[in-house]
Design an enzyme around this catalytic site. Sequence first.
Site, PDB file in Angstrom:
ATOM      1  N   SER A 161       0.427  -4.070  -1.747  1.00  9.62           N
ATOM      2  CA  SER A 161       1.054  -3.182  -0.764  1.00  9.62           C
ATOM      3  C   SER A 161       0.978  -3.671   0.671  1.00  9.62           C
ATOM      4  O   SER A 161       1.565  -3.047   1.559  1.00  9.62           O
ATOM      5  CB  SER A 161       0.446  -1.780  -0.852  1.00  9.62           C
ATOM      6  OG  SER A 161       0.974  -1.102  -1.970  1.00  9.62           O
ATOM      7  N   LYS A 168       4.217  -3.976   2.380  1.00  6.23           N
ATOM      8  CA  LYS A 168       4.846  -2.844   3.061  1.00  6.23           C
ATOM      9  C   LYS A 168       4.904  -3.045   4.578  1.00  6.23           C
ATOM     10  O   LYS A 168       5.693  -2.393   5.257  1.00  6.23           O
ATOM     11  CB  LYS A 168       4.096  -1.547   2.735  1.00  6.23           C
ATOM     12  CG  LYS A 168       4.300  -1.041   1.296  1.00  6.23           C
ATOM     13  CD  LYS A 168       3.560   0.262   1.072  1.00  6.23           C
ATOM     14  CE  LYS A 168       3.917   0.913  -0.262  1.00  6.23           C
ATOM     15  NZ  LYS A 168       3.231   0.281  -1.406  1.00  6.23           N
ATOM     16  N   SER A 171       0.315   4.859   1.017  1.00  6.44           N
ATOM     17  CA  SER A 171       0.897   3.672   0.387  1.00  6.44           C
ATOM     18  C   SER A 171       1.894   4.073  -0.689  1.00  6.44           C
ATOM     19  O   SER A 171       1.984   3.450  -1.749  1.00  6.44           O
ATOM     20  CB  SER A 171      -0.200   2.777  -0.208  1.00  6.44           C
ATOM     21  OG  SER A 171       0.266   1.459  -0.365  1.00  6.44           O
TER      22      SER A 171
END
Length: 405
Positions: free
Chosen positions: A99, A102, A157
């Site tokens: 993640s 991101k 997340s």
Amino acid sequence: MGTKSGLKTRIAALAVVAGSLALACPAAPAHADDEGRRHGRPAAVGGPRLSRPGVQVRPTARAPHLPPNLSGLSWVVADAGTGQVLASKDAHRRLPPASTLKTLFAVTVLPRLPQQVLRKVSEADLADVGEGSSRVGVQAGHSYTVADLWRGVFLSSGNDAVHALAAMNGSMRTTIAQMRARARSLGAYDTRVVSADGYDAPGQVSSAYDLTLIARAGLARPDFVHYASTRYARFPTGRKADGRANGTFAIQNTNRLLVGAPGLERYRGLIGVKNGYTSHAGNTLVVAARRGGRTLLATVMNPQSGSYNAVYHEAKSLLDWGFKASGKVSAVGTLHRDRAAAAARAVRRPVHDDPATAVSQASAATVPRDRPPTAWYVSVAGTLVVGSTAWTLYARRRSLGSREY
């Protein structure tokens, strides 16, 4: 290394990135250059030492020793202000980012979507959220603002929030293409985007160097700093047509250096940024902190020690070392200049020692707590890549069934 393949694109890229003269450097690992040569990427991005295997540091006699507990497969600690890389290990090693990818999604899409736009999320928007993904709780048939969804991305997340935002941005396919272009404009040539949310997908990789670059670009945006610094928030169960929430529930940032955890205190001066985990990638973390007028970035990918919260303890150790090493080490490389941000003349705003002060300033200037700003500049990344060819859109990712956050 071979020099015939992609010669024309390398020459064009070298005209843009002056000083990258180590194309034939025998110490540069193949994994750092193979993909780049096909896409016009100059060798030894950030300097030849960063392409060498192992730990890179240039201490003076007065410099503190590097922390002994560093088990990450790859890591970088850098000065966000000057762009100097203070120390690294296998900085260009390509690994699954989880993640932390991101952050690239955020620097790509934040400028494109007005923060108070309200969208009713559809079943189609959420259809491809991977099995085992982290979610904030976005529900099909319910409406959310763009600002709601960004809080879901940064704090929880939430892959569901990423997919909803990508749908607002045109489509997931469009968003992935934009992320690839943005990565090239940043000089993040180790990064291959297959899933916008960081969910494990065949061929999806980044590097500690690239993730540090991307985070530095994020720190130039007050809205990015605002969301990355937020520890707690209320997420709506949905909104009415007039924007009022039907109800809310509490969410907390999953970055444990930002909020603290048993055996792990909140890090003084931490601005935040992004953590990640999948069963394939292991733990990954990119953090920024400011003390004494300096902002440092630390990225750690996949610690091997097996100890609890290892990625946080190792990032903390790198930040501590970086602040102590100020003026006592010479740079081992530099962070590539963000050409898109420079061309758009984005204004960097100072970030204060206290993250709360940083958020407060950003809020007062352009990012109200509950009303983050509309997009205030348009990324021109695609027009600035000289000599690069368009990356082929990769096949739709397969669900690997991994746990992710």
